[in-house]
Write a protein that holds these residues in place. Structure first.
Motif, PDB file in Angstrom:
ATOM      1  N   ASN A 149      -0.538  14.519  -9.578  1.00 30.92           N
ATOM      2  CA  ASN A 149       0.755  13.901  -9.828  1.00 30.92           C
ATOM      3  C   ASN A 149       1.660  14.960 -10.438  1.00 30.92           C
ATOM      4  O   ASN A 149       1.543  15.270 -11.619  1.00 30.92           O
ATOM      5  CB  ASN A 149       0.551  12.738 -10.813  1.00 30.92           C
ATOM      6  CG  ASN A 149       1.461  11.583 -10.468  1.00 30.92           C
ATOM      7  OD1 ASN A 149       2.613  11.806 -10.118  1.00 30.92           O
ATOM      8  ND2 ASN A 149       0.962  10.367 -10.578  1.00 30.92           N
ATOM      9  N   CYS A 151       5.732  17.112 -10.431  1.00 32.04           N
ATOM     10  CA  CYS A 151       7.155  16.780 -10.387  1.00 32.04           C
ATOM     11  C   CYS A 151       7.977  18.035 -10.133  1.00 32.04           C
ATOM     12  O   CYS A 151       7.468  19.152 -10.210  1.00 32.04           O
ATOM     13  CB  CYS A 151       7.600  16.090 -11.687  1.00 32.04           C
ATOM     14  SG  CYS A 151       7.428  17.119 -13.167  1.00 32.04           S
ATOM     15  N   VAL A 174      13.625  12.433  -0.125  1.00 30.34           N
ATOM     16  CA  VAL A 174      12.765  11.638  -1.009  1.00 30.34           C
ATOM     17  C   VAL A 174      12.656  10.206  -0.496  1.00 30.34           C
ATOM     18  O   VAL A 174      13.492   9.752   0.281  1.00 30.34           O
ATOM     19  CB  VAL A 174      13.332  11.605  -2.460  1.00 30.34           C
ATOM     20  CG1 VAL A 174      13.215  12.957  -3.130  1.00 30.34           C
ATOM     21  CG2 VAL A 174      14.774  11.125  -2.491  1.00 30.34           C
ATOM     22  N   ASP A 177      11.313   5.632  -4.133  1.00 30.78           N
ATOM     23  CA  ASP A 177      10.857   5.793  -5.520  1.00 30.78           C
ATOM     24  C   ASP A 177      11.062   7.222  -6.036  1.00 30.78           C
ATOM     25  O   ASP A 177      10.510   7.612  -7.058  1.00 30.78           O
ATOM     26  CB  ASP A 177       9.367   5.425  -5.635  1.00 30.78           C
ATOM     27  CG  ASP A 177       9.134   3.946  -5.364  1.00 30.78           C
ATOM     28  OD1 ASP A 177       9.976   3.132  -5.809  1.00 30.78           O
ATOM     29  OD2 ASP A 177       8.144   3.618  -4.695  1.00 30.78           O
ATOM     30  N   TYR A 179       9.926   9.942  -4.766  1.00 34.09           N
ATOM     31  CA  TYR A 179       8.840  10.898  -4.505  1.00 34.09           C
ATOM     32  C   TYR A 179       9.251  11.754  -3.316  1.00 34.09           C
ATOM     33  O   TYR A 179       9.855  11.270  -2.350  1.00 34.09           O
ATOM     34  CB  TYR A 179       7.519  10.171  -4.225  1.00 34.09           C
ATOM     35  CG  TYR A 179       6.881   9.663  -5.488  1.00 34.09           C
ATOM     36  CD1 TYR A 179       6.205  10.529  -6.360  1.00 34.09           C
ATOM     37  CD2 TYR A 179       6.963   8.317  -5.840  1.00 34.09           C
ATOM     38  CE1 TYR A 179       5.643  10.078  -7.541  1.00 34.09           C
ATOM     39  CE2 TYR A 179       6.394   7.851  -7.035  1.00 34.09           C
ATOM     40  CZ  TYR A 179       5.746   8.735  -7.873  1.00 34.09           C
ATOM     41  OH  TYR A 179       5.196   8.297  -9.046  1.00 34.09           O
ATOM     42  N   ILE A 259       1.640  17.398   0.089  1.00 31.60           N
ATOM     43  CA  ILE A 259       2.249  16.067   0.285  1.00 31.60           C
ATOM     44  C   ILE A 259       1.839  15.518   1.655  1.00 31.60           C
ATOM     45  O   ILE A 259       1.415  14.373   1.774  1.00 31.60           O
ATOM     46  CB  ILE A 259       3.795  16.149   0.170  1.00 31.60           C
ATOM     47  CG1 ILE A 259       4.206  16.466  -1.275  1.00 31.60           C
ATOM     48  CG2 ILE A 259       4.450  14.841   0.614  1.00 31.60           C
ATOM     49  CD1 ILE A 259       5.676  16.817  -1.448  1.00 31.60           C
ATOM     50  N   LYS A 265       1.395  13.742  -5.080  1.00 32.00           N
ATOM     51  CA  LYS A 265       2.666  13.026  -5.154  1.00 32.00           C
ATOM     52  C   LYS A 265       3.559  13.860  -6.059  1.00 32.00           C
ATOM     53  O   LYS A 265       3.125  14.301  -7.120  1.00 32.00           O
ATOM     54  CB  LYS A 265       2.475  11.645  -5.786  1.00 32.00           C
ATOM     55  CG  LYS A 265       1.692  10.691  -4.914  1.00 32.00           C
ATOM     56  CD  LYS A 265       1.875   9.234  -5.336  1.00 32.00           C
ATOM     57  CE  LYS A 265       1.597   9.003  -6.814  1.00 32.00           C
ATOM     58  NZ  LYS A 265       1.522   7.569  -7.155  1.00 32.00           N
ATOM     59  N   VAL A 266       4.786  14.107  -5.619  1.00 35.57           N
ATOM     60  CA  VAL A 266       5.699  14.929  -6.408  1.00 35.57           C
ATOM     61  C   VAL A 266       6.975  14.143  -6.678  1.00 35.57           C
ATOM     62  O   VAL A 266       7.710  13.802  -5.752  1.00 35.57           O
ATOM     63  CB  VAL A 266       6.034  16.256  -5.675  1.00 35.57           C
ATOM     64  CG1 VAL A 266       6.962  17.112  -6.527  1.00 35.57           C
ATOM     65  CG2 VAL A 266       4.759  17.030  -5.347  1.00 35.57           C
ATOM     66  N   LYS A 267       7.194  13.835  -7.934  1.00 35.34           N
ATOM     67  CA  LYS A 267       8.356  13.044  -8.330  1.00 35.34           C
ATOM     68  C   LYS A 267       9.573  13.957  -8.470  1.00 35.34           C
ATOM     69  O   LYS A 267       9.494  14.998  -9.124  1.00 35.34           O
ATOM     70  CB  LYS A 267       8.062  12.387  -9.688  1.00 35.34           C
ATOM     71  CG  LYS A 267       9.137  11.432 -10.164  1.00 35.34           C
ATOM     72  CD  LYS A 267       8.912  10.060  -9.573  1.00 35.34           C
ATOM     73  CE  LYS A 267       9.677   8.994 -10.356  1.00 35.34           C
ATOM     74  NZ  LYS A 267       9.507   7.673  -9.764  1.00 35.34           N
TER      75      LYS A 267
END
Length: 305
Positions: A149, A151, A174, A177, A179, A259, A265-267
């Motif tokens: 996880n 970002c 994106v 959300d 991501y 990904i 998952k990259v916020k």
């Protein structure tokens, strides 16, 4: 609170400007360089260690200009990125003269990282907001089971353009959300009037929405990224062949693959701060006046440290 680290990729400094190391030139009123402001913002956001990734031949100059000063305010460590720093058992015959890109840069500090960390370029100013958001996000995910996880700071394209020529940006898409779906490296983005425009191969131009999110190579990671970088680097080197002397192992491509493979998952954390940096020699004046303005607004003291 555990160790949270600011990792500054500085191994490429100097190479784009010939002899003089533009990135180490003063831009603040008390002789500060761009990195001073990044470190100041990172400390303020809660990061408590800095790792400089440099070339061995720059060590002496680098410590004189910034490293020795920083040791008084934060824990400092060094990682060295070199062409021949390759995974065990891998031999590559190459005529290349510079290291292997940002993926290898992060890998070079594997043994110095024990907790969440943020990665930035040495010669970019990112603003305060992104450091705070990344630090808070990394603290919130570090105990989660979902180890991949991560970002990134998403800057608004219009806030990152140079008045002095074309730039390359990773244009992000994106989901609902926030991501990251993907990052498309887009070169030749120019500011024309109040538009962001790309010149295409056929001589035509294409406008890009100035409100698009772009990556400026500011990522928030957990140590789990290191294993992925290592296996990825071995793959990259094995598939290199003799064709491309300049091919680089780059973070955006690596993240993109993780990904797409559903491993990470990259916020995207939105920053509305204006980015600036020294892409062209002429950018320096803009940077100097920008810091003057930020100081006048009370964002920074006249003398940082």
């Amino acid at each position: 609170m555990g160790e949270t680290t600011l990792v500054i990729m500085a191994a490429g400094i100097g190479s784009r400007f010939g002899g003089g190391i533009k990135q180490l030139e003063p831009v603040g009123p008390s002789g500060e360089i761009i990195m001073d402001y990044s470190i100041y913002d990172a400390i303020e956001a809660g990061f408590n260690k800095v790792v400089f990734i440099i070339r061995k031949d720059l060590e002496k100059d680098f410590k004189e200009v910034i490293g020795n000063r920083m040791e008084k305010v934060i824990k400092v460590e060094y990682a060295f990125q070199e062409i021949d720093d390759l995974p065990a058992g891998i031999n590559v015959s190459t005529k290349r003269t510079k290291p292997w890109g940002t993926g290898q840069a992060i890998l070079s500090c594997k043994n110095l990282i024990s907790g969440p960390f943020v990665v930035i370029n040495a010669d970019d100013y990112y603003g305060k907001e992104a450091f705070v958001k990344i630090h808070n996000y990394l603290q919130s995910v570090k105990n989660m089971d979902d180890k991949y996880n991560y970002c990134m700071a998403g800057f608004i394209l219009g806030n990152t353009l140079s008045e002095n020529g074309a730039v390359t940006r990773g244009v992000c898409s994106v989901d609902s959300d926030f991501y990251l779906r993907d990052v498309e490296e887009t070169s030749g983005i120019e500011k024309i009037g109040d538009k962001a425009v790309v010149s295409l191969a056929d001589g035509k131009t294409k406008e890009i929405d100035k409100n698009s999110y772009v990556s400026m190579n500011m990522w928030g990671f957990l140590p789990s990224i290191m294993n992925e970088l290592e296996t990825g680097f071995i793959e990259f080197l094995k598939n290199l062949g003799d064709v491309d002397e300049k091919k680089e192992y780059l973070l955006p491509t690596i993240i993109d693959n993780l990904i797409k493979e559903n491993k990470a998952k990259v916020k995207l954390l939105e920053s509305n701060d204006r980015w600036f940096g020294v892409t062209y020699k002429e950018d320096k004046d803009v940077v100097v006046s920008s810091f003057k303005q930020l100081i006048a607004q009370g964002k920074y003291p006249e003398k940082l440290f």
